[in-house]
Design an enzyme around this catalytic site. Structure first.
Site, mmCIF file in Angstrom:
data_model
loop_
_atom_site.group_PDB
_atom_site.id
_atom_site.type_symbol
_atom_site.label_atom_id
_atom_site.label_comp_id
_atom_site.label_asym_id
_atom_site.label_seq_id
_atom_site.Cartn_x
_atom_site.Cartn_y
_atom_site.Cartn_z
ATOM 1 N N CYS A 413 37.208 42.800 40.268
ATOM 2 C CA CYS A 413 35.853 42.817 39.728
ATOM 3 C C CYS A 413 35.843 43.545 38.384
ATOM 4 O O CYS A 413 36.288 42.992 37.379
ATOM 5 C CB CYS A 413 34.899 43.433 40.752
ATOM 6 S SG CYS A 413 33.161 43.082 40.406
ATOM 7 N N HIS A 545 36.182 39.920 45.277
ATOM 8 C CA HIS A 545 36.700 41.078 46.014
ATOM 9 C C HIS A 545 37.587 40.587 47.162
ATOM 10 O O HIS A 545 37.122 40.405 48.291
ATOM 11 C CB HIS A 545 35.549 41.919 46.578
ATOM 12 C CG HIS A 545 34.789 42.670 45.547
ATOM 13 N ND1 HIS A 545 35.003 44.001 45.273
ATOM 14 C CD2 HIS A 545 33.803 42.267 44.692
ATOM 15 C CE1 HIS A 545 34.192 44.398 44.306
ATOM 16 N NE2 HIS A 545 33.451 43.363 43.938
ATOM 17 N N GLU A 547 39.600 42.114 48.965
ATOM 18 C CA GLU A 547 39.784 43.082 50.048
ATOM 19 C C GLU A 547 38.867 42.816 51.243
ATOM 20 O O GLU A 547 39.139 43.271 52.359
ATOM 21 C CB GLU A 547 39.558 44.506 49.540
ATOM 22 C CG GLU A 547 38.132 44.871 49.157
ATOM 23 C CD GLU A 547 37.789 44.563 47.710
ATOM 24 O OE1 GLU A 547 36.832 45.170 47.180
ATOM 25 O OE2 GLU A 547 38.467 43.714 47.108
#
Length: 589
Positions: A413, A545, A547
């Site tokens: 990001c 993102h 993750e």
């Protein structure tokens, strides 16, 4: 599909006492995992008693990271634990807040749904809570099965004023769904005090007394403590909390959070849940039971691997909330999952981004030199997402260091945006390059505000949720490391949370100098989603993102690439060589 799917969903409520942040989320996730090992279908709900509609406007320093779901819901980090442990895809409805409940009731009142009645906390708010829980608990999961069990984590601490309506709603709910369909796990603290390390049960006794006074009696006590129960502690808690000894569980500090399900299983929690909820009456197919057995074997192997003495890989995380690591909990989990899947242990080196800046050299020279020492010593550098100007120049310096010194780099990001800013300044001859987020009228706007985003409100107005990213049909993109890490996929779906994007007018200048945008949004092709630098061991950044979609034995590809590069194994992995040695498992949950 077993016939159990047509029956009443069973509910497990997880409450907390004595202190907040005691680990209710991990207890709830671990319990759900153990139920999945029986072949059951499990979903979960997190109740947050704050008035915010969602977690989107909360500071990470106040509440930990904001976790983003596929549907764009901005929720509590515990829902990330549920998705990772249970391998489910949740929605914004799986997170209940006081704000959501009150808004729903007030909207009904404005429409006249209550037919002139006085609207009160009881019954209208408490009914709305129960209706919401029952509605979500009966929604089929992605495999099409109605959940056998719904785990409801009640945030906050018993006795909190803001939790009172939810406690009362659950008191009523136990009668609404029936005795055999309701189980309460109370997570409490057994502190260790004094020079001899004596465990004290009085706080738990007081917490259970408060809970019982509100009309709820715990079926299971999960007692958090630094050490296992000393002799007689379980019996003492049993006596004064009115539960049998087999219903009292010691959840002491252990090797890792992945060991908590094993700890609970070894103490017999599955037997207690079987007895309390009549789980043996559910009809579970042989296939689902076999899947559960396989899941448990894989989980135990994963936890065993976490405890092994593996070679370390040091990753510097350059952020602005580094003194509260819960701000980046999904990033930490993604790194850990990636490392363990290649037989490595990740060592995190937290670097406060502002400490890298030249101003810190004069204001606090010790912090400045320590920050640079940590970053220079790291095997890889990760710059995660974030908001606000503080620390941005430090992140730009981290991206520059990684690029110039061939250190593996992953930007997420804002980490992508600072990589672009750094490249524009130092390679493309744009010394004044910046983001309009931080310099609204800058001379070289290389990162700009997204045109369709609402500037007037803060909550829920970003580009949120799962969006498709399409790999470009260019020679570089086809051979790029990140495309290979995604197994050659032409399109990937990942979750987003941002307002700013790379200025498409500047892209050709960047690509001419070797910074390639190998992934763009599938809808317009105008949004830059993935970049990769040519002639570098691993210099990758994503606007999304990654993750948020990591799983223990199915790590996120960008993170896997970072760990492989940082451990010197990326080229071998991309060439098809086995870098996992004696470990070769794929998690199927």
């Amino acid at each position: 599909m077993g016939s159990s799917d047509a029956k009443q969903t069973k509910y497990i409520i997880v409450s907390g006492g004595v202190i907040s942040g005691i680990g209710k989320g991990i207890i709830a996730s671990s319990t759900g995992l153990l139920l999945k090992t029986l072949g059951l279908t499990v979903t979960s709900i997190k109740i947050d008693p704050y008035l915010n509609i969602d977690a989107g406007t909360l500071s990470p320093l106040d509440h930990g990271e904001v976790f983003v779901l596929d549907d764009g819901g901005e929720v509590d980090l515990d829902l990330g634990n549920y998705e990772r442990y249970l391998n489910v895809t949740l929605t914004r409805d799986n997170n209940i807040t006081t704000g959501k409940i009150y808004r729903e009731v007030i909207d009904k009142e404005r429409r006249g749904d209550y037919l002139g009645k006085t609207v009160q906390v009881v019954p209208h708010i408490t009914n709305a809570i129960q209706d919401w829980v029952e509605r979500v608990g009966s929604v089929p999961t992605e495999n099409g099965r109605v959940p056998d069990v719904c785990i409801v984590e009640l945030g906050g601490t018993v006795g909190d004023i803001e939790s009172a309506p939810f406690i009362e709603a659950m008191r009523q709910f136990q009668f609404r769904v029936g005795h055999d369909n309701f189980c309460l796990i109370h997570v409490s603290l057994v502190p260790v005090v004094g020079a001899v390390g004596e465990q004290k049960t009085k706080p738990t006794q007081a917490s259970v007394r408060d809970l019982r006074g509100l009309g709820l009696s715990p079926d299971i006590l999960a007692c958090r403590s630094a050490i296992p129960f000393a002799e007689g502690i379980r019996e003492k808690l049993s006596m004064f909390c009115q539960v049998s000894p087999k219903q009292v569980f010691s959840v002491h500090d252990c090797e890792s959070l992945y060991h908590v399900p094993i700890l609970l299983q070894q103490q017999g929690i599955i037997d207690v849940l079987n007895d309390r909820l009549k789980l043996k009456d559910l009809v579970i197919s042989t296939e689902r039971r076999a899947e559960g057995d396989s899941l448990w074997a894989q989980w135990r192997e994963f936890a065993r691997r976490r405890a092994r003495d593996l070679d370390e890989v040091t990753i510097a995380i350059v952020g602005k909330y580094t003194y509260l690591t819960d701000s980046y909990i999904s990033v930490v989990k993604a790194l850990e999952h990636a490392a363990l899947n290649i037989n490595r242990k990740v060592k995190l080196s937290w670097v406060e981004a502002s400490d890298l800046e030249e101003g810190s050299k004069h204001k606090d020279p010790l912090k400045y030199h320590e920050a640079w020492q940590h970053m220079c010593a790291a095997d890889g550098i990760l710059v995660p997402g974030g908001f606000g100007e503080r620390g941005v120049e430090g992140k730009v310096l981290a991206a520059k260091w990684a690029r110039e010194h061939n250190v593996p780099y992953l930007g997420i990001c804002l980490g992508l945006q600072v990589a672009v800013i750094e490249f524009a300044r130092n390679v493309c001859g744009m010394p004044n390059a910046h983001s309009t987020e931080f310099r609204e009228n800058c001379d070289e706007p290389v990162v700009v505000f997204m045109p369709e985003i609402d500037r007037t409100t803060m909550g829920g107005t970003m580009r949120l949720g799962s969006r498709p990213t399409k790999f470009q049909d260019s020679e570089f993109a086809r051979q790029s490391k990140i495309k290979q890490l995604y197994a050659g996929a032409d399109e990937v779906h990942e979750r987003h949370r941002h307002r700013y994007e790379v200025n498409p007018e500047k892209v050709s200048a960047f690509e001419a100098k070797g910074l390639h945008f190998v992934g763009r949004d599938a809808e317009t092709g105008e949004r830059m989603e993935i970049l990769e630098l040519a002639n570098h061991p691993y210099y990758v950044a994503a606007q999304y993102h990654p993750e948020y979609l990591t799983r223990p034995l199915n790590p996120s590809p960008p993170f896997l690439g970072l760990l492989l590069a940082a451990s010197g194994q990326l080229d071998a992995y991309l060439a098809g060589q086995d870098v996992t040695h004696d470990v070769d498992m794929k998690l199927k949950m």
